[in-house]
Design a protein around this motif. Structure first.
Motif, PDB file in Angstrom:
ATOM      1  N   ILE A 201     -55.818 -42.380   8.553  1.00  0.00           N
ATOM      2  CA  ILE A 201     -55.966 -41.748   9.996  1.00  0.00           C
ATOM      3  C   ILE A 201     -55.583 -40.142   9.870  1.00  0.00           C
ATOM      4  O   ILE A 201     -56.216 -39.494  10.600  1.00  0.00           O
ATOM      5  CB  ILE A 201     -55.093 -42.524  10.951  1.00  0.00           C
ATOM      6  N   HIS A 202     -54.551 -39.908   9.231  1.00  0.00           N
ATOM      7  CA  HIS A 202     -54.087 -38.586   9.094  1.00  0.00           C
ATOM      8  C   HIS A 202     -55.179 -37.658   8.334  1.00  0.00           C
ATOM      9  O   HIS A 202     -55.433 -36.897   9.067  1.00  0.00           O
ATOM     10  CB  HIS A 202     -52.816 -38.752   8.087  1.00  0.00           C
ATOM     11  N   ILE A 203     -55.798 -38.114   7.309  1.00  0.00           N
ATOM     12  CA  ILE A 203     -56.870 -37.390   6.844  1.00  0.00           C
ATOM     13  C   ILE A 203     -58.069 -37.293   7.698  1.00  0.00           C
ATOM     14  O   ILE A 203     -58.529 -36.095   7.913  1.00  0.00           O
ATOM     15  CB  ILE A 203     -57.496 -38.303   5.668  1.00  0.00           C
ATOM     16  N   LEU A 204     -58.400 -38.233   8.593  1.00  0.00           N
ATOM     17  CA  LEU A 204     -59.820 -38.039   9.544  1.00  0.00           C
ATOM     18  C   LEU A 204     -59.089 -36.960  10.659  1.00  0.00           C
ATOM     19  O   LEU A 204     -59.988 -36.175  10.955  1.00  0.00           O
ATOM     20  CB  LEU A 204     -60.241 -39.425   9.888  1.00  0.00           C
ATOM     21  N   ALA A 205     -57.925 -37.239  11.040  1.00  0.00           N
ATOM     22  CA  ALA A 205     -57.379 -36.090  12.075  1.00  0.00           C
ATOM     23  C   ALA A 205     -57.518 -34.746  11.563  1.00  0.00           C
ATOM     24  O   ALA A 205     -57.786 -33.800  12.145  1.00  0.00           O
ATOM     25  CB  ALA A 205     -56.104 -36.586  12.812  1.00  0.00           C
ATOM     26  N   TYR A 206     -56.833 -34.673  10.392  1.00  0.00           N
ATOM     27  CA  TYR A 206     -56.871 -33.311   9.663  1.00  0.00           C
ATOM     28  C   TYR A 206     -58.098 -32.667   9.450  1.00  0.00           C
ATOM     29  O   TYR A 206     -58.266 -31.619   9.847  1.00  0.00           O
ATOM     30  CB  TYR A 206     -56.087 -33.588   8.527  1.00  0.00           C
ATOM     31  N   ILE A 207     -59.214 -33.312   9.313  1.00  0.00           N
ATOM     32  CA  ILE A 207     -60.611 -32.991   9.008  1.00  0.00           C
ATOM     33  C   ILE A 207     -61.169 -32.484  10.302  1.00  0.00           C
ATOM     34  O   ILE A 207     -61.903 -31.469  10.221  1.00  0.00           O
ATOM     35  CB  ILE A 207     -61.237 -33.920   8.153  1.00  0.00           C
ATOM     36  N   GLU A 208     -60.979 -33.174  11.407  1.00  0.00           N
ATOM     37  CA  GLU A 208     -61.562 -32.756  12.595  1.00  0.00           C
ATOM     38  C   GLU A 208     -60.569 -31.669  13.397  1.00  0.00           C
ATOM     39  O   GLU A 208     -61.353 -30.809  13.776  1.00  0.00           O
ATOM     40  CB  GLU A 208     -61.477 -34.020  13.453  1.00  0.00           C
ATOM     41  N   ILE A 209     -59.427 -31.699  13.176  1.00  0.00           N
ATOM     42  CA  ILE A 209     -58.663 -30.642  13.969  1.00  0.00           C
ATOM     43  C   ILE A 209     -58.707 -29.409  13.027  1.00  0.00           C
ATOM     44  O   ILE A 209     -58.780 -28.330  13.811  1.00  0.00           O
ATOM     45  CB  ILE A 209     -57.319 -31.003  14.088  1.00  0.00           C
TER      46      ILE A 209
END
Length: 137
Positions: free
Chosen positions: A11-19
């Motif tokens: 989840i961290h990875i996906l949020a990081y990529i989007e933000i």
């Protein structure tokens, strides 16, 4: 058995990529945010890509979400990652000659199944967009 942080890290990875989509999206950079090794990030990204939640291009650090954050649930991420998918575990070594030990596994299986089902239903209602909104508030 040790705790797994794979779901949290995915989840961290996906949020990081989007933000941070306009910044360095290398596995090394993402790993620094997670506090993990870059190989952990690459392995999780492979899982996310296989589940069609992430697109990547070999040799170029430009990962992107394959869907809108509104269309990615926590449950989708949970199903995508390579790990045992039991939220609750029952001790398999109870004494079958004991009244409690002989019945606890079957009894807990029934209750645990209901609990896991409720947890999965809740996970389906929480999107990556909810996570991102909470991070940014």
């Amino acid at each position: 058995m040790g705790l797994s942080y794979k779901l949290s890290d995915a989840i961290h990875i996906l949020a990081y990529i989007e933000i941070l989509k306009k910044q360095d999206l290398s596995s090394k950079s993402i790993a620094a945010s997670i506090g993990a090794n870059a190989s952990v990030v690459r392995n999780l990204m492979l899982d996310l890509r296989s589940a069609n939640l992430l697109t990547t291009h070999q040799g170029v650090a430009t990962p992107q979400l394959a869907k809108s954050p509104d269309d990615i649930s926590i449950y989708d991420v949970y199903c995508a990652i390579s790990m045992p998918h039991n939220l609750l575990n029952i001790d398999p070594k109870t004494n079958p000659n004991c009244l409690v030990g002989g019945h606890i596994q079957e009894t807990l299986n029934h209750f645990y199944s209901d609990i896991e089902s409720a947890a999965y239903d809740q996970m389906k209602t929480i999107s990556l967009a909810h996570v991102i909104q909470d991070i940014l508030k």
